[in-house]
Write a protein that holds these residues in place. Structure first.
Motif, short mmCIF file in Angstrom:
data_model
loop_
_atom_site.label_atom_id
_atom_site.label_comp_id
_atom_site.label_asym_id
_atom_site.label_seq_id
_atom_site.Cartn_x
_atom_site.Cartn_y
_atom_site.Cartn_z
N SER A 84 -32.43 -59.44 -90.29
CA SER A 84 -33.84 -58.18 -89.32
C SER A 84 -33.45 -57.02 -89.75
O SER A 84 -33.82 -56.76 -90.57
CB SER A 84 -34.05 -59.08 -88.34
N LYS A 88 -35.17 -55.11 -92.93
CA LYS A 88 -35.48 -53.68 -92.71
C LYS A 88 -35.65 -52.75 -93.15
O LYS A 88 -36.27 -51.81 -94.08
CB LYS A 88 -35.53 -53.54 -91.37
N SER A 92 -37.87 -51.40 -96.76
CA SER A 92 -38.23 -49.29 -96.08
C SER A 92 -37.74 -48.66 -97.19
O SER A 92 -38.97 -47.25 -97.57
CB SER A 92 -37.42 -49.00 -94.90
N THR A 216 -39.51 -58.18 -96.46
CA THR A 216 -40.96 -58.10 -95.63
C THR A 216 -40.89 -59.43 -94.78
O THR A 216 -40.49 -59.36 -93.59
CB THR A 216 -42.08 -58.16 -95.52
N LYS A 219 -37.77 -60.52 -92.72
CA LYS A 219 -37.32 -59.53 -91.63
C LYS A 219 -38.22 -60.12 -89.92
O LYS A 219 -37.69 -60.89 -88.80
CB LYS A 219 -37.93 -58.36 -91.36
#
Length: 249
Positions: A84, A88, A92, A216, A219
Motif C-alpha cells: 500500500s 501511494k 503521487s 490507486t 493502494k
C-alpha cells in the motif's frame, strides 16, 4: 453368586415362607436394578472420557493450526502495508523530475505487482466441518469464532481475487512490452546493486493513466485486505486464548 441366590429362593419356597420370599425377591430385583444403573453410569463416564479425549485432540490440532495462521497473518499484514505504501508513493509522482532514484522507483513497482497471497492453516477446522464433527467441540464460543474466521476468509478471498484481476488489467498487460523485469526484480531484491535501468519505462508509467489508476486501486485494495486480515487476526488471537483455557480445564 447366582447359585447362592437360587438356593435361598428354593429354601424359602420349600418352607412356605412366601412373604419372606416376596421381600427377598424385591430385594434381589432392587440389587439387579442398582447393578444395571451402576453399569450404565460407569459406561456413561467411560464414554464421556473418550469424548473428552477426542475433543482435546481436536482442540490441540486446532491450536497448532491457529498459531501457525497467526504467524502467517502477521507477516502478510506487514506485506500489505508495504504494498500500500509503495502504491501511494508511485501514485503521487506527477513527472520524471520527482524521481530522485530510478532503482527505488523500480523497486516500488515490483513490490506492488508481485503476487503475494496467504492461504490459511485451517486443516483441522475443515476436517471437522467435512466430517460433521464440529459439534464434538463443547465450547460454543470456540465454534462461533471458528465459523466467523472461516466466513471472513471467504470475504477476503473475494477481495483478493479482485486485486489479482486488477494486477492483470492495469499492470501485467501494459508492462509486458515496456519493462525489463529482470533488472526490475534485481532492483527490488538487491537494492544496492548497480543497474542500468530504463528511464523511458518510468516516463511511460508516470504518464500512463491506466497505470496511474492501477496504483490507486492497488493502494485501496491492499488497505482493504489489511483491514480484513487484521480483523481475522483479532479473532484468531481470541480463539487461541479460548482453546488454551478449554484444554487446561
Amino acid at each position: 453368586m447366582i447359585k447362592f441366590f437360587r438356593k435361598i429362593r428354593q429354601k424359602l419356597l420349600s418352607e412356605n415362607k412366601f412373604s419372606k420370599y416376596l421381600i427377598y425377591a424385591i430385594g434381589e430385583i432392587f440389587l439387579v436394578v442398582i447393578g444395571i444403573l451402576i453399569a450404565i453410569q460407569l459406561n456413561s463416564v467411560k464414554n464421556e472420557r473418550e469424548k473428552r479425549n477426542e475433543e482435546i485432540i481436536h482442540l490441540e490440532n486446532l491450536l497448532s493450526d491457529l498459531r501457525q495462521d497467526k504467524t502467517e497473518l502477521e507477516q502478510i499484514i506487514e506485506r500489505r502495508i508495504s504494498k500500500s505504501n509503495s502504491s501511494k508513493i508511485l501514485e503521487s509522482i506527477q513527472n520524471i523530475q520527482e524521481v530522485n532514484n530510478i532503482n527505488d522507483y523500480y523497486s516500488h513497482v515490483m513490490n506492488v505487482v508481485y503476487w503475494d497471497a496467504h492461504n490459511p492453516s485451517l486443516l483441522t477446522f475443515n476436517e471437522l466441518i467435512n466430517s460433521g464433527k464440529l459439534s464434538s467441540l463443547s465450547n460454543q464460543k470456540i465454534k462461533d469464532l471458528l465459523l466467523q474466521i472461516d466466513y471472513n476468509y471467504n470475504e477476503l478471498f473475494e477481495i483478493r481475487k479482485h486485486l489479482y484481476e486488477d494486477l492483470w488489467e492495469y499492470f501485467y498487460r501494459p508492462f509486458a512490452d515496456i519493462i525489463d523485469y529482470e533488472n526490475a526484480i534485481l532492483a527490488w531484491t538487491e537494492p544496492n546493486e548497480d543497474l542500468e535501468l530504463s528511464k523511458e519505462f518510468v516516463e511511460i508509467a508516470i504518464e500512463n493513466k491506466r497505470i496511474k489508476n492501477g496504483f490507486t486501486l492497488s493502494k485501496f485494495n491492499n488497505n482493504l485486505l489489511r483491514e480484513k486480515l487484521s480483523d481475522i487476526l483479532t479473532k484468531v488471537d481470541s480463539t487461541i486464548v479460548l482453546i488454551e483455557e478449554e484444554i487446561n480445564k
